[in-house]
Design a protein around this motif. Structure first.
Motif, PDB file in Angstrom:
ATOM      1  N   PHE A 194       0.024  -2.730 -11.058  1.00  0.00           N
ATOM      2  CA  PHE A 194       1.063  -2.591  -9.755  1.00  0.00           C
ATOM      3  C   PHE A 194       2.013  -3.708  -9.897  1.00  0.00           C
ATOM      4  O   PHE A 194       3.176  -3.443  -9.094  1.00  0.00           O
ATOM      5  CB  PHE A 194       0.597  -2.702  -8.564  1.00  0.00           C
ATOM      6  N   SER A 237       2.464  -0.381  -1.928  1.00  0.00           N
ATOM      7  CA  SER A 237       1.879   0.429  -0.999  1.00  0.00           C
ATOM      8  C   SER A 237       0.737   1.176  -1.852  1.00  0.00           C
ATOM      9  O   SER A 237      -0.077   1.460  -1.396  1.00  0.00           O
ATOM     10  CB  SER A 237       3.013   1.578  -0.437  1.00  0.00           C
ATOM     11  N   GLN A 238       0.985   1.537  -3.235  1.00  0.00           N
ATOM     12  CA  GLN A 238       0.048   1.959  -4.048  1.00  0.00           C
ATOM     13  C   GLN A 238      -1.228   1.133  -4.287  1.00  0.00           C
ATOM     14  O   GLN A 238      -2.287   1.530  -4.292  1.00  0.00           O
ATOM     15  CB  GLN A 238       0.658   2.328  -5.382  1.00  0.00           C
ATOM     16  N   ASP A 241      -3.171   1.507  -1.237  1.00  0.00           N
ATOM     17  CA  ASP A 241      -3.986   2.728  -1.216  1.00  0.00           C
ATOM     18  C   ASP A 241      -5.306   2.434  -1.942  1.00  0.00           C
ATOM     19  O   ASP A 241      -6.214   3.092  -1.639  1.00  0.00           O
ATOM     20  CB  ASP A 241      -3.172   3.658  -1.618  1.00  0.00           C
ATOM     21  N   SER A 247      -8.323   5.616  -4.383  1.00  0.00           N
ATOM     22  CA  SER A 247      -7.811   5.238  -5.751  1.00  0.00           C
ATOM     23  C   SER A 247      -7.485   6.681  -6.576  1.00  0.00           C
ATOM     24  O   SER A 247      -6.727   6.607  -7.564  1.00  0.00           O
ATOM     25  CB  SER A 247      -9.060   4.592  -6.407  1.00  0.00           C
ATOM     26  N   ASN A 249      -6.183   9.304  -5.514  1.00  0.00           N
ATOM     27  CA  ASN A 249      -4.568   9.767  -5.381  1.00  0.00           C
ATOM     28  C   ASN A 249      -3.781   8.833  -6.239  1.00  0.00           C
ATOM     29  O   ASN A 249      -2.694   9.401  -6.779  1.00  0.00           O
ATOM     30  CB  ASN A 249      -4.215   9.299  -4.040  1.00  0.00           C
ATOM     31  N   VAL A 250      -3.858   7.403  -6.110  1.00  0.00           N
ATOM     32  CA  VAL A 250      -3.061   6.666  -6.985  1.00  0.00           C
ATOM     33  C   VAL A 250      -3.086   6.809  -8.478  1.00  0.00           C
ATOM     34  O   VAL A 250      -2.064   7.055  -9.358  1.00  0.00           O
ATOM     35  CB  VAL A 250      -3.347   4.980  -7.011  1.00  0.00           C
ATOM     36  N   LEU A 253      -1.233  10.139  -9.198  1.00  0.00           N
ATOM     37  CA  LEU A 253       0.182   9.652  -9.225  1.00  0.00           C
ATOM     38  C   LEU A 253       0.768   9.322 -10.562  1.00  0.00           C
ATOM     39  O   LEU A 253       1.683   9.661 -11.240  1.00  0.00           O
ATOM     40  CB  LEU A 253       0.477   8.932  -8.078  1.00  0.00           C
TER      41      LEU A 253
END
Length: 713
Positions: A194, A237-238, A241, A247, A249-250, A253
């Motif tokens: 990140f 924000s990721q 999350d 995890s 969802n991230v 993405l």
């Protein structure tokens, strides 16, 4: 009806005293014949009379009681659903163990706090036990604060950092992790995934170009505008999350964006997304054991061998294993594993929030009460369960296996350590093996930044929570090693004598009161009147202070399994001169009965040739292959390492000290303004008053104060 743990005597029905409605009856337990052991019958009778005097005036309400000895030290902290019933049971001399009989005999005073509910009493009991560390309670001897990951919320560009201690800073805390290593590994992977900054806010504010972390793709560089703040906040924000359990969802993405970049032939961008996905996979793959049906839980399992206990804790968050920790509580041998586990669980969550699920290896008598207490502490529902089937049972068995193995290793280590202590006692002609060995060493360079170090060893190896450092005063002549050793020992044994109520021939070091060590885990203080010793980290200056652990200088009860405060053997690093200095100060402070040994370095400073100095014996050497000699070398090397580390930390602190910090009225903002305007402290020193007054953000009074400081007015 829940039964009280067997470390308490049973509560029984009493006749109506007119103080209110008759209390609900407690389940009675059979009263065994009381084996007093070495407890004098007269002392037991006196203790019973003291307790009976208090019992007459107690209400039939829930609350917490404390039992004190003649010196005012806390013997025991307990909670009761009915204070009058509980204390009256003590007054009848009812005890399940010899330890309780001794506790009753030693009781000279009691204090009480009534609470609204038994749940409140349980919470208060665990808080007081951790603060006061009574001798007869189950104690978590190695319950250090656990590390967390902090994603700060008080800055436009959130920082990711390791955190330990109280949660005063605004932000999101993720944990606990079982070790600092697990936190650092996770933070490293999250930085790759990140690109979050790990620098402090002050470092961030003063950057004019990106640092090395930006160059190696560990940070997005928000400090110098390499990334827009809004985009950086999206990365934070990721990460939030991911750490919160979202995890998938991230990862979905990032995978989508990687595919899109590849389709648009932006292969470098796609490679960056690929690397970030790999970093996230590394976080999850690094966990030895993950779960499918348990998202957030702590798993406790206890094992008992040879009268000792081990509690293994596994932490699961976001369906990931965040590590495990073995705790070795101090508990009376007569207690059952259920009693010990109940005490450990309530104390463990005294200073940390419980998860939504707590799994236990044993069914506890007070399971419902503990559930209510943890839910009240968390401010939400907490489930406490002893599972019987499914994945949860597998987790319990895994923790139980680790507890059994950890305790086996501990017992093996203790057996080896006990044999070394026995060899040490035999080498120095002691009647019995020492339980507590203190080793002293000093460190300085030409007398500057002089510090003394004390390391402590016992049956459990090096007792790092008992290590102490002493900042040696500037009154001691530079380079006077004998004077430094005298000062260190005077302060150590003056404190010990003071705690034992012995009048002192000299005053303690002036820094002692200000530098008394306090617990890292207790901003909490909560009205505690007893200071709790903190761990002494390597190289962290810390003077000897009063303690909630080392409360008595009197020799320990031979049946007491606790670690004594008074040393059985003192070792100083030095020759005949150091020995004479140490012997004199210990005699002045009434500690001449403690065996004292000085170690003089061998010829050519070689190991295995050390000369030992003791009172009543000519200087002597030990055989080169004597196990005691190896053990002594380990003790001396540890004391040397600890003193050197502390000295280096102090020297580094002095070297990095900014002269501007010494000027009254110069805070962080004005210091920053001066440095931004002039560049260096040397330039500020050379600056004229008019130049200082023209500095943005610096008024005339501040400019004059800076000028006068560097130019002697």
């Amino acid at each position: 009806m829940n039964r009280e743990p067997t470390q308490h005597p049973p509560e029984e029905d009493l006749p109506d005293t007119g103080a209110g409605p008759e209390p609900e009856a407690e389940e009675a337990l059979p009263t065994p014949a009381l084996d007093l052991g070495e407890t004098a019958p007269g002392a037991l009778k006196a203790g019973i009379e003291v307790i009976a005097g208090f019992a007459k005036h107690l209400p039939n309400k829930p609350g917490v009681y404390r039992m004190f000895d003649t010196a005012g030290e806390v013997l025991y902290v307990g909670k009761a659903k009915n204070l009058k019933n509980r204390v009256t049971a003590y007054a009848r001399g009812m005890a399940h163990t010899n330890a309780v009989a001794r506790m009753i005999a030693e009781t000279a005073n009691m204090e009480f706090v009534t609470t609204g509910t038994e749940t409140e009493a349980l919470l208060l009991e665990s808080n007081l036990i951790k603060q006061l560390r009574p001798r007869y309670n189950v104690l978590l001897r190695d319950d250090k604060s656990f590390p967390y990951i902090l994603l700060s919320g008080d800055h436009e560009a959130p920082q990711i950092a390791k955190h330990r201690g109280s949660r005063q800073r605004k932000g999101d805390y993720f944990g606990p992790f079982a070790s600092v290593w697990a936190v650092e590994r996770t933070i490293d992977a999250l930085q790759k995934a990140f690109l979050l900054r790990s620098c402090t806010d002050s470092f961030y504010e003063n950057r004019t170009r990106p640092c090395l972390l930006f160059q190696i793709k560990r940070c997005a560089g928000p400090c110098t505008g390499e990334i827009a703040i809004a985009d950086y906040q999206a990365l934070a924000s990721q990460a939030r999350d991911f750490l919160s359990g979202r995890s998938s969802n991230v990862k979905q993405l990032l995978s989508t964006r990687m595919q899109e970049a590849a389709e648009e032939l932006e292969f470098e961008k796609a490679a960056r997304y690929r690397d970030r996905l790999a970093a996230l996979s590394a976080v999850q793959a690094g966990q030895d054991i993950n779960t499918q049906g348990v998202e957030e839980a702590d798993v406790f399992a206890i094992d008992e061998q040879a009268g000792q206990f081990c509690v293994e804790i596994f932490f699961f968050r976001n369906k990931q294993n965040w590590g495990n920790r073995a705790l070795f509580p101090r508990a009376d041998r007569s207690l059952t594993p259920e009693d010990v586990l109940a005490s450990v669980v309530t104390q463990f969550y005294d200073d940390k929030p419980p998860p939504r699920l707590v799994l236990l290896s044993h069914e506890l008598a007070e399971m419902d009460l503990i559930t209510q207490a943890l839910s009240a502490r968390a401010g939400r529902k907490v489930e406490v369960a002893n599972p019987k089937r499914g994945e949860r049972v597998d987790l319990i068995e895994m923790a139980r296996k680790n507890a059994r193995e950890a305790l086996s290793r501990k017992l093996a280590d203790n057996a080896g350590q006990s044999s070394l202590l026995a060899a040490l006692g035999a080498a120095f002609g002691m009647a019995k093996p020492p339980r507590r060995v203190e080793v002293y060493d000093n460190s300085h360079i030409m007398g500057t930044n002089a510090v003394g170090g004390m390391v402590v060893a016992g049956r459990d190896g090096f007792m790092k929570s008992h290590y102490r450092t002493f900042n040696i005063s500037t009154d001691t002549i530079a380079g006077d090693d004998f004077g430094m050793m005298r000062e260190v020992l005077q302060r150590r044994f003056a404190r010990l004598a003071k705690e034992a109520g012995v009048s002192l021939p000299s005053t303690p070091h002036p820094e002692e009161a200000a530098s008394a060590a306090v617990s890292k885990d207790a901003p909490e203080g909560d009205g505690a009147s007893t200071t709790i010793l903190r761990d002494a980290p390597d190289g962290a200056p810390q003077d000897e202070g009063s303690s909630g652990i080392d409360r008595s200088a009197a020799p320990a009860d031979p049946d007491d399994d606790s670690f004594p405060a008074r040393p059985d053997l003192v070792i100083v690093d030095g020759g005949k001169g150091q020995f004479a200095a140490a012997q004199k100060i210990m005699a002045e402070l009434g500690a001449q009965d403690i065996p004292l040994v000085a170690i003089a370095k061998g010829e050519d400073r070689n190991a295995m040739r050390e000369t030992f100095h003791m009172a009543g014996r000519e200087p002597f050497k030990l055989q080169p292959r004597d196990p005691a000699l190896y053990f002594i070398q380990r003790l001396r090397d540890e004391a040397h390492r600890f003193a050197i580390g502390t000295h280096r930390a102090r020297r580094k602190k002095d070297t990095m000290k900014n002269p501007l910090d010494e000027i009254p009225g110069i805070g962080p903002s004005r210091k920053r303004a001066l440095l931004l305007h002039f560049g260096t402290v040397k330039a500020i020193k050379r600056a004229k008053l008019d130049d200082l007054m023209r500095t943005p953000g610096v008024n005339a009074a501040t400019a004059k104060a800076v000028h006068d400081y560097f130019h002697d007015g």
